[in-house]
Design a protein around this motif. Structure first.
Motif, short mmCIF file in Angstrom:
data_model
loop_
_atom_site.label_atom_id
_atom_site.label_comp_id
_atom_site.label_asym_id
_atom_site.label_seq_id
_atom_site.Cartn_x
_atom_site.Cartn_y
_atom_site.Cartn_z
N LEU A 81 0.81 -1.26 0.01
CA LEU A 81 -0.01 -0.01 -0.14
C LEU A 81 0.93 1.40 0.12
CD1 LEU A 81 -2.65 -1.00 2.53
CD2 LEU A 81 -3.02 -1.05 0.10
N GLY A 82 0.38 2.17 -0.46
CA GLY A 82 1.27 3.62 -0.36
C GLY A 82 1.28 4.38 0.63
N GLU A 83 2.00 5.32 0.61
CA GLU A 83 2.06 6.33 1.72
C GLU A 83 1.21 6.83 2.58
OE1 GLU A 83 4.78 10.47 2.56
OE2 GLU A 83 5.25 9.10 0.86
N ASP A 84 -0.26 6.90 2.06
CA ASP A 84 -1.21 7.34 2.94
C ASP A 84 -1.54 6.32 3.77
OD1 ASP A 84 -1.25 9.84 1.55
OD2 ASP A 84 -2.82 9.00 0.25
N ASP A 85 -1.48 4.98 3.44
CA ASP A 85 -1.80 4.11 4.32
C ASP A 85 -0.71 3.31 5.27
OD1 ASP A 85 -4.77 3.51 3.57
OD2 ASP A 85 -3.77 3.45 1.64
N ASN A 86 0.51 3.46 4.57
CA ASN A 86 1.59 2.49 5.30
C ASN A 86 3.15 3.05 5.21
OD1 ASN A 86 -0.49 0.09 4.63
ND2 ASN A 86 1.20 -0.88 5.77
N PHE A 87 2.69 4.39 5.62
CA PHE A 87 4.04 5.18 6.13
C PHE A 87 3.74 6.32 7.19
CE2 PHE A 87 7.73 7.91 5.81
CZ PHE A 87 8.72 7.11 5.14
N TRP A 88 4.56 6.20 8.27
CA TRP A 88 4.01 7.01 9.29
C TRP A 88 4.92 8.37 9.46
CZ3 TRP A 88 6.80 8.59 13.45
CH2 TRP A 88 6.18 9.27 14.45
N ARG A 89 4.53 9.59 9.56
CA ARG A 89 5.34 10.66 10.04
C ARG A 89 4.59 11.45 10.87
NH1 ARG A 89 8.32 12.34 5.37
NH2 ARG A 89 7.86 11.17 3.45
N ALA A 90 5.46 11.87 11.68
CA ALA A 90 5.25 13.01 12.96
C ALA A 90 4.91 14.16 12.52
CB ALA A 90 6.30 12.97 14.08
N GLY A 91 5.39 14.55 11.51
CA GLY A 91 5.10 16.20 10.59
C GLY A 91 5.73 15.99 9.44
N PRO A 92 5.82 17.31 8.99
CA PRO A 92 6.64 17.49 7.36
C PRO A 92 7.96 17.10 7.63
CG PRO A 92 5.32 19.44 8.15
CD PRO A 92 5.39 18.42 9.23
N THR A 93 8.46 17.17 8.62
CA THR A 93 10.14 16.79 8.74
C THR A 93 10.14 16.06 10.12
OG1 THR A 93 10.86 18.86 10.00
CG2 THR A 93 10.93 18.73 7.54
N GLY A 94 11.28 15.35 10.53
CA GLY A 94 11.39 14.72 11.53
C GLY A 94 11.23 13.10 11.44
N PRO A 95 11.30 12.41 12.54
CA PRO A 95 11.35 10.84 12.51
C PRO A 95 10.10 10.50 11.65
CG PRO A 95 11.81 11.49 14.71
CD PRO A 95 11.39 12.96 13.91
N CYS A 96 10.46 9.29 10.98
CA CYS A 96 9.31 8.70 10.08
C CYS A 96 9.78 7.49 9.85
CB CYS A 96 8.83 9.58 8.97
SG CYS A 96 10.12 9.81 7.76
N GLY A 97 8.71 6.67 9.23
CA GLY A 97 9.27 5.50 8.61
C GLY A 97 7.84 4.31 8.02
N PRO A 98 8.30 3.48 7.29
CA PRO A 98 7.20 2.37 6.89
C PRO A 98 6.17 1.76 8.16
CG PRO A 98 9.41 1.53 6.73
CD PRO A 98 9.72 2.90 7.09
N CYS A 99 5.22 1.53 7.87
CA CYS A 99 4.46 0.48 8.81
C CYS A 99 4.25 -0.81 7.72
CB CYS A 99 3.32 1.29 8.80
SG CYS A 99 3.35 2.85 9.13
N SER A 100 3.79 -1.83 8.56
CA SER A 100 3.35 -3.04 8.40
C SER A 100 2.32 -3.41 9.28
CB SER A 100 4.39 -4.10 8.35
OG SER A 100 3.87 -5.22 7.95
N GLU A 101 1.01 -3.76 8.57
CA GLU A 101 -0.29 -3.82 9.43
C GLU A 101 -0.81 -5.20 9.18
OE1 GLU A 101 -2.39 0.64 9.23
OE2 GLU A 101 -2.64 -0.68 7.46
N ILE A 102 -1.39 -5.84 10.26
CA ILE A 102 -2.02 -7.06 10.17
C ILE A 102 -3.45 -7.06 10.37
CG2 ILE A 102 -1.85 -9.27 11.27
CD1 ILE A 102 0.57 -8.72 12.74
N TYR A 103 -4.39 -7.71 9.39
CA TYR A 103 -5.35 -7.59 9.21
C TYR A 103 -6.13 -9.14 9.64
CZ TYR A 103 -5.24 -3.16 6.72
OH TYR A 103 -5.01 -1.84 6.34
#
Length: 882
Positions: free
Chosen positions: A152-174
C-alpha cells in the motif's frame, strides 16, 4: 480460535512482551506531559523522550510494553454510527529504542497472533509500504503466503510525525472476518473500505529522519512503535464484528437498557445509537475526570464537557429521567478498576463532578430544548439561522454542537457561518468592554516596544537579590514615541539596561520606586509608578519626572520600594502555599486558573466543581499556616524543564516555558515553576487569612486572602465589629452568636404568629368576598385583599374554593409593602368552561405596570404601580363577563 475476555487479552499481551525482555510500564495520564498535545491519544506519547534519547531505558530491558488509555474526539460525530469508532479506547503497545527492529517485531507479532491468541494463520493478511521489500521478505521467511501480503502507498503504510523529523514505513496485520461482512467484490483485499478485512495491529518502523527537501536520511537509532487496539482484537476474539458487542462495552450498553427499558438491537435505530454513545462517552468522562480534568469552556475541559453533555442528551433521548451517569461509573469501576486504580481512588470525585454537571446541563437542556422546538416550529425552509443558534448558546448555554445534532435528526441544517459571525461580534464586544485605559495606553506603544527589544535585547533583571542598581538609560518613550529627554513634569517610560524592578507578570503586579541621578549633586528625581513588560524580556518603567530632567545615556540609581516589594513577596509565596493546601484538602484535581498578587492582598482562582465549605476553608487555612509557622526555608533554583517535570514540579498548563526554568520550593510542601518574587523563609509571611471564597464560573472558584500586617488589620477590624455587636446585644463577644440565634428564633416565632393571625383574619373575612361571587357559567370571585404575600394569596384561593358550591375560579389582588401582585386561578371545570388564568393575567397586568404568566389553571403577575390595582381587577371582571 477460543473466546477471550478483554481482561485476558490485555494481560496476555503485557506478559508476552515482558517475557521478551520489555519493561511493563503503567498507562500515562490522559493529560500529556507535552504542551503541544491536548490529550493522550496514542501509546507512544509517554515515550517521546526515549525516542529522542532525552531519557534512556534501563539497559536490562530491550524495550517497553504498555496498555495506554486514550481519548480521541476528532471524529466525535461518527461515534456510535459505526462499530469501530470510539472516543475512549485502550491501545496495547510495545516500543524499542534501538534494541530490536523489523525482524524481531514481525516474528513476535505473528507469534502472539497465532500461538497466544490462536488466530487461524490462513485468516491473517499483511500490508507493507510499497517500497519496503525488506519487510516483505521477513514475512515470507516467517511462512506468510505471498498472496496474503499487499503493498500500500504512503497514505496507508508510512508514518510521519510531521513534515520533517522521525518517520518510517508501517506493516499492518488484518483479520479476515469472512465474505459475509464484505463488499462481495472479487478483488476485495486489505485496504478495501468494506468491513471484511479488519486491521488490528500496526507496526511502525521508525528508521528515517525526514528532511525539508523531502529526502529521507537514516536515523542513528532505528525504533519500534507498535500498537494494537484492545477493543478491536477483543471483537475478533469474541466472534463479533462490532466493538459495542464486546464484553466491556456490551456491559455498559446493558446499563442503558436497564435504565431506559429499551432493548438494544430490537429495531429502534435511534435508541441503539444513543445506547452506544452513552456507553462510549461514559468511559471517556470517567477516565478524564479521574486524571484531574474538569469541565470548562476551553481546552481539554471543553472536550470533557462536550462528551459529558452529549451523553446526558442521549440519556434524555432514551427517556432516562434525572441524573443517571453514576450507574455507568459503577460499572466502569467494576470492570476496569483493577487495571486503572486511579478510577477507584478518584471515584467520589468523578461522581460528584458528573452529578454537578448533569444537574446543570439538565436544566439547560430543558430550557434550550423548549426554545429550539419553538424556533423549529416556526421555521420556513430547512436551515436554522445562526442568530437563533447563537441565542441558544449565549442565553441558554446550549452548545451549538447539540443544536446541530438535534437539527440534523430532523433534516435541518444550521447556518454555522452566521453563528461564527455572531460569536466574533460577541468576542469583540467583550474585548472592548474589558480593555482598561492603562492597557489601552500600553497597547498603542506595541510597535515602539517591539523595535526596542530588537535593537536593545532583553533587559537584565537583578531584582531577585538587589533592591538597587545603577544603569544607563537605554531609551525614553513619551506619548508612544521615542524621545531623547523627559523633562520635569513629564510622564513616560524609561528603559534601563539593568533594573531591579520586577515587571508585572504571572499575576504579580509590577514594582514601584524611584530613580535618581547617579552623579553627585544631581537633583534628578523620578517616581516609578509601575513596571511592565510590553514585549517579553523588555522591562519598561512607567514614570513621572518630579525634579530635573533625564536623557538617553544618563546614568541613574534605580531603587525599588522595598517595603511594598516585601508585601508582594509574602503574598506571592502565600499563593503557592494555598495552592498546595487546596490540593491537599480538596483533591489533586485543583489547578491554578489565574491569580493576582499585589501588596495589599492576593487572589487565587482554581478549578473545583462545587463551593468550598467553611469547614474546608478553615482546614486550608490551618494547613497553610502550619507551613508558615514552621519557618520553612524557601529553596529557589534554576534547572532544566525536563528535570523539573521529572521531579514533579507543578507547571501551569498553557504556559510556555523555556529550556531553563526557575523552581520555587517551600520545603517539601510545594514546588512550582515561577519567575516571581518570594520570601526567603515562610515565617516572613506572618500568617494567612482567607477573606472570601466565591464562584467565578462553571467549575472555577476564587479565594481572596491577606497576609502579615494586612491579615492583622483584617482580624482587628473583625474584632472591632464583634465588640460593637456584643455591646449592642449586651453580651460578651463570645456570646454574640448564641444571642443572635435566640433573637432570630424569637423573630421567626413572631412572624409565624403574625402569619397565623392574618390567615385567620382572611379566613374569617372570606364570607364577605363570597357574597360578591358571580356566576359566569362557573362561580367567580374577583377581590382585593391587601397585606398578603404570594403564599397567603394562594391560600386565600384554597379557602374560597373550599367554600364554593361548585368548582369555580377567582382573580385576587393584593398590595403588600407598596408591591402589587395579582393572581388568577381556576379549577379544571372552570377552565373547561372557558376560564384561562394565563390569558387573564396577560390582559390585566399592564394596569400595575407588571408582567407575568402561567398556566390556564394558575397564573400571577407582580408590578410596580399599586395605584392601578383597582383598574386591573375591574378589567378582569369585564373580560370575564362579570
Amino acid at each position: 480460535m477460543k473466546y477471550m475476555t478483554t481482561a485476558e487479552i490485555r494481560e496476555k499481551y503485557l506478559k508476552f512482551f515482558e517475557e521478551k525482555g520489555c519493561k511493563r510500564m503503567p498507562s500515562s495520564s490522559l493529560i500529556p506531559d507535552d504542551p503541544s498535545l491536548l490529550l493522550t491519544s496514542a501509546g507512544m506519547v509517554q515515550f517521546k523522550p526515549y525516542f529522542l534519547h532525552v531519557k534512556e531505558l534501563d539497559p536490562a530491558y530491550v524495550g517497553t510494553t504498555t496498555v495506554q488509555k486514550c481519548v480521541r474526539t476528532n471524529d466525535i460525530d461518527i461515534i456510535g454510527t459505526t462499530g469501530r469508532h470510539l472516543s475512549f479506547f485502550e491501545m496495547l503497545g510495545n516500543f524499542s529504542f534501538g534494541k530490536y527492529f523489523k525482524k524481531e517485531m514481525c516474528a513476535w507479532a505473528l507469534e502472539f497472533s497465532t500461538q497466544v491468541l490462536e488466530l487461524p494463520a490462513e485468516r491473517l493478511y499483511f500490508t507493507v509500504f510499497e517500497d519496503d521489500d525488506e519487510t516483505i521478505e521477513i514475512w515470507k521467511n516467517l511462512g506468510v503466503p505471498e498472496d496474503h501480503i499487499s503493498r500500500l502507498g504512503e497514505d496507508d503504510n508510512f508514518w510521519r510525525a510531521g513534515p520533517t523529523g522521525p518517520c518510517g514505513p508501517c506493516s499492518e496485520i488484518y483479520f479476515d472476518q469472512g465474505p459475509e461482512v464484505g463488499c462481495g467484490k472479487p478483488d476485495c483485499k486489505p485496504g478495501c473500505d468494506c468491513d471484511r478485512f479488519l486491521e488490528y495491529w500496526n507496526c511502525v518502523f521508525t528508521q528515517f529522519d525526514g528532511q525539508e527537501d523531502g529526502t529521507l536520511a537514516p536515523l542513528k537509532t532505528k525504533n519500534i512503535d507498535t500498537g494494537m487496539g484492545l477493543e478491536r482484537i477483543a471483537a475478533i476474539m469474541q466472534g463479533v464484528t462490532n466493538n459495542y458487542d464486546t464484553d466491556v462495552l456490551r456491559g455498559l450498553v446493558a446499563v442503558g437498557e436497564r435504565l431506559s427499558g429499551k432493548a438494544y438491537e430490537s429495531g429502534d435505530a435511534a435508541a441503539d445509537l444513543s445506547l452506544r454513545i452513552v456507553a462510549d462517552h461514559s468511559r471517556s468522562v470517567t477516565f478524564m475526570i479521574a486524571d484531574g480534568i474538569l469541565p470548562s469552556n476551553e481546552g481539554r475541559g471543553y472536550v470533557l464537557r462536550r462528551l459529558l453533555r452529549r451523553a446526558v442528551m442521549h440519556g434524555h433521548k432514551l427517556g432516562i429521567e434525572g441524573p443517571f451517569l453514576s450507574n455507568y461509573i459503577d460499572k466502569i469501576v467494576e470492570e476496569m478498576g483493577s487495571v486503572y486504580p486511579e478510577i477507584v481512588e478518584n471515584r467520589e470525585l468523578v461522581e460528584r463532578v458528573v452529578a454537578s454537571e448533569e444537574e446543570r446541563f439538565g436544566a439547560t437542556l430543558r430550557q434550550g430544548q423548549a426554545f429550539l422546538d419553538e424556533a423549529l416550529a416556526k421555521l420556513e425552509g430547512d436551515t436554522l439561522s445562526g442568530k437563533e443558534a447563537f441565542t441558544l448558546h449565549d442565553t441558554y448555554g446550549f452548545p451549538v454542537e447539540v443544536t446541530e445534532e438535534i437539527c440534523a435528526e430532523r433534516g435541518i441544517k444550521v447556518d454555522t457561518a452566521e453563528f461564527e459571525a455572531c460569536m466574533t461580534e460577541q468576542r469583540e464586544r467583550a474585548r472592548a468592554a474589558t480593555k482598561g485605559s492603562a492597557e489601552a495606553a500600553w497597547s498603542t506603544y506595541g510597535g515602539v516596544h517591539a523595535e526596542l527589544l530588537k535593537e536593545l535585547g532583553a533587559s537584565a533583571f537583578v531584582g531577585y537579590d538587589r533592591a538597587m542598581a545603577s544603569s544607563g538609560v537605554a531609551a525614553l518613550i513619551k506619548d508612544g514615541k521615542r524621545v531623547d529627554e523627559l523633562a520635569c513634569g513629564d510622564e513616560g517610560e524609561v528603559v534601563l539596561g539593568i533594573t531591579p524592578f520586577y515587571a508585572e507578570m504571572g499575576g504579580e503586579v509590577g514594582d514601584t520606586g524611584v530613580m535618581e541621578g547617579a552623579d553627585e549633586g544631581s537633583d534628578l528625581h523620578i517616581e516609578v509608578l509601575d513596571t511592565k513588560a510590553p514585549e517579553k524580556g523588555l522591562v519598561c518603567h512607567q514614570v513621572k519626572v518630579v525634579r530635573g530632567s533625564v536623557h538617553v545615556g544618563d546614568t541613574v540609581r534605580a531603587v525599588i520600594d522595598e517595603r511594598r516589594r516585601a508585601r508582594i513577596s509574602r503574598n506571592h509565596t502565600a499563593t503557592h502555599i494555598l495552592h498546595a493546601a487546596l490540593r491537599q484538602v480538596l483533591g489533586d484535581h485543583v489547578k491554578q486558573a489565574g491569580s493576582y498578587v499585589g501588596p495589599d492582598r492576593l487572589r487565587f482562582d482554581f478549578t473545583h466543581f462545587e463551593g468550598v465549605t467553611p469547614e474546608q476553608i478553615k482546614q486550608v487555612e490551618d494547613v497553610a499556616n502550619d507551613v508558615v509557622m514552621q519557618a520553612t526555608a524557601m529553596n529557589i533554583y534554576e534547572t532544566s524543564l525536563d528535570e523539573a517535570r521529572e521531579a514533579g514540579v507543578t507547571a501551569l498548563f498553557g504556559e510556555k516555558y523555556g529550556d531553563t526554568v526557575r523552581v520555587v520550593e517551600a520545603g517539601d510542601f510545594s514546588a512550582e515553576l515561577c519567575g516571581g518574587c518570594h520570601v526567603s523563609n515562610t515565617a516572613e509571611i506572618g500568617f494567612i487569612k482567607i477573606v472570601s471564597e466565591s464562584s467565578v464560573g462553571a467549575n472555577l472558584r476564587r479565594i481572596e486572602a491577606v497576609t502579615s500586617f494586612d491579615a492583622l488589620a483584617y482580624m482587628n477590624r473583625e474584632e472591632d465589629e464583634l465588640k460593637r455587636a456584643a455591646a449592642t446585644l449586651k453580651v460578651t463577644p463570645l456570646e454574640v452568636a448564641d444571642r443572635c440565634a435566640a433573637n432570630a428564633a424569637t423573630i421567626k416565632e413572631f412572624e409565624a404568629e403574625r402569619k397565623r393571625a392574618r390567615q385567620a383574619e382572611a379566613e374569617g373575612s372570606m364570607a364577605d368576598y363570597l357574597k360578591d361571587m358571580i356566576d359566569v357559567g362557573y362561580p367567580l370571585v374577583v377581590a382585593r385583599i391587601d397585606g398578603l404575600d404570594t403564599g397567603a394569596l394562594r391560600n386565600a384561593w384554597d379557602i374560597i374554593r373550599g367554600h364554593m358550591d361548585k368548582p369555580g375560579a377567582c382573580v385576587l389582588g393584593t398590595v403588600n409593602n407598596d408591591k402589587p401582585v395579582i393572581m388568577a386561578a381556576g379549577t379544571d371545570e372552570a377552565v373547561a368552561a372557558g376560564f384561562n388564568a394565563g390569558a387573564v393575567i396577560k390582559a390585566i397586568a399592564g394596569n400595575i405596570k407588571g408582567g407575568g404568566g402561567g398556566k390556564p389553571t394558575m397564573a400571577q403577575a407582580g408590578g410596580k404601580d399599586a395605584s392601578g390595582m383597582d383598574a386591573a381587577l375591574a378589567a378582569a371582571k369585564e373580560m370575564l363577563g362579570a
